[in-house]
Enzyme design. Structure first.
Site, PDB file in Angstrom:
ATOM      1  N   LYS A  16     -52.826  19.759  13.454  1.00  0.00           N
ATOM      2  CA  LYS A  16     -51.960  20.748  12.803  1.00  0.00           C
ATOM      3  C   LYS A  16     -52.611  21.290  11.528  1.00  0.00           C
ATOM      4  O   LYS A  16     -52.611  22.507  11.279  1.00  0.00           O
ATOM      5  CB  LYS A  16     -50.600  20.108  12.490  1.00  0.00           C
ATOM      6  N   CYS A  67     -48.808  17.002   9.247  1.00  0.00           N
ATOM      7  CA  CYS A  67     -48.025  15.768   9.295  1.00  0.00           C
ATOM      8  C   CYS A  67     -47.564  15.484  10.716  1.00  0.00           C
ATOM      9  O   CYS A  67     -47.343  16.401  11.508  1.00  0.00           O
ATOM     10  CB  CYS A  67     -46.780  15.880   8.408  1.00  0.00           C
ATOM     11  N   ASP A  68     -47.394  14.208  11.013  1.00  0.00           N
ATOM     12  CA  ASP A  68     -46.793  13.821  12.278  1.00  0.00           C
ATOM     13  C   ASP A  68     -46.175  12.444  12.122  1.00  0.00           C
ATOM     14  O   ASP A  68     -46.640  11.641  11.307  1.00  0.00           O
ATOM     15  CB  ASP A  68     -47.811  13.800  13.418  1.00  0.00           C
ATOM     16  N   GLN A  69     -45.121  12.197  12.888  1.00  0.00           N
ATOM     17  CA  GLN A  69     -44.454  10.902  12.859  1.00  0.00           C
ATOM     18  C   GLN A  69     -44.277  10.380  14.275  1.00  0.00           C
ATOM     19  O   GLN A  69     -43.905  11.129  15.178  1.00  0.00           O
ATOM     20  CB  GLN A  69     -43.088  10.997  12.168  1.00  0.00           C
ATOM     21  N   ALA A 110     -48.020  10.092   9.462  1.00  0.00           N
ATOM     22  CA  ALA A 110     -49.385  10.482   9.100  1.00  0.00           C
ATOM     23  C   ALA A 110     -49.383  11.785   8.331  1.00  0.00           C
ATOM     24  O   ALA A 110     -48.599  12.694   8.628  1.00  0.00           O
ATOM     25  CB  ALA A 110     -50.236  10.628  10.365  1.00  0.00           C
TER      26      ALA A 110
END
Length: 199
Positions: A59, A75-77, A112
């Site tokens: 991203k 960001c990622d979860q 992250a």
């Protein structure tokens, strides 16, 4: 001259966290086929931590390619329960299924964040929090999903701790910001060390 920062995420809570910390990010969500990329990474056997980190980097890179000189945050979860990784629920039925699986058990949330500049990563961090859910009745879970579907469909695990989802949890180990999807303390520390924000 104030730091120019782009948040490559459509998440309102991430933008709010940054603004509440005194930053003024431009919000420019990354356009990637997240479901396809996630499926490919999972098929390759990527661990939850690597999965969150890779998606956050993709991203950030995508937006950074078109924003020379600016710091772009991707960001990622990911939610991990045993060997299973949860994504955002696509339907109320899937949300209910996820919540049933989480009931009475402890899971991990991995959040992250990757910072890119000129299309290359310059910093990254993955925060981990562990949450234990109460033993929840099926009738309560059904009512919960019905009341909250519009909001929880945007969250892995089908709950939001900052809303009624806090009633589902009996124990938390880890950082509150990580649970909300952005390891904010570590990010602010990095920006301060770089001299991008006053400290």
């Amino acid at each position: 001259m104030p730091m120019r920062l782009i948040l490559a995420s459509a998440s309102p809570i991430r933008a709010t966290l940054l603004r509440n910390a005194g930053l003024d990010p431009e919000v420019r969500p990354a356009r990637i086929d997240e479901a396809a990329i996630r499926a490919a990474l999972e098929a390759e056997g990527a661990e939850p931590r690597a999965l969150a980190d890779a998606l956050a980097e993709m991203k950030a890179r995508r937006v950074s390619d078109g924003a020379p000189g600016m710091i772009v945050l991707g960001c990622d979860q990911v939610l991990a329960l045993g060997g299973r990784v949860f994504s955002k629920p696509a339907t109320p039925g899937e949300a209910l299924s996820q919540l049933r699986a989480l009931s009475g058990r402890t899971h991990s949330l991995l959040s992250a964040v990757v910072a890119c500049r000129d299309g290359a990563p310059v910093w990254r961090h993955v925060g981990t929090a562990r949450l234990t859910m109460r033993d929840l009745s099926d009738s309560y879970l059904k009512d919960y999903v019905e009341r909250n579907w519009h909001s929880i469909r945007e969250s892995v695990g089908a709950y939001k701790l900052e809303e009624e989802g806090v009633r589902l949890v009996s124990r938390i180990e880890g950082d509150h910001f990580t649970i909300l999807g952005l390891p904010l303390i570590e990010l602010l520390t990095w920006l301060a060390v770089r001299g991008d924000i006053a400290s």
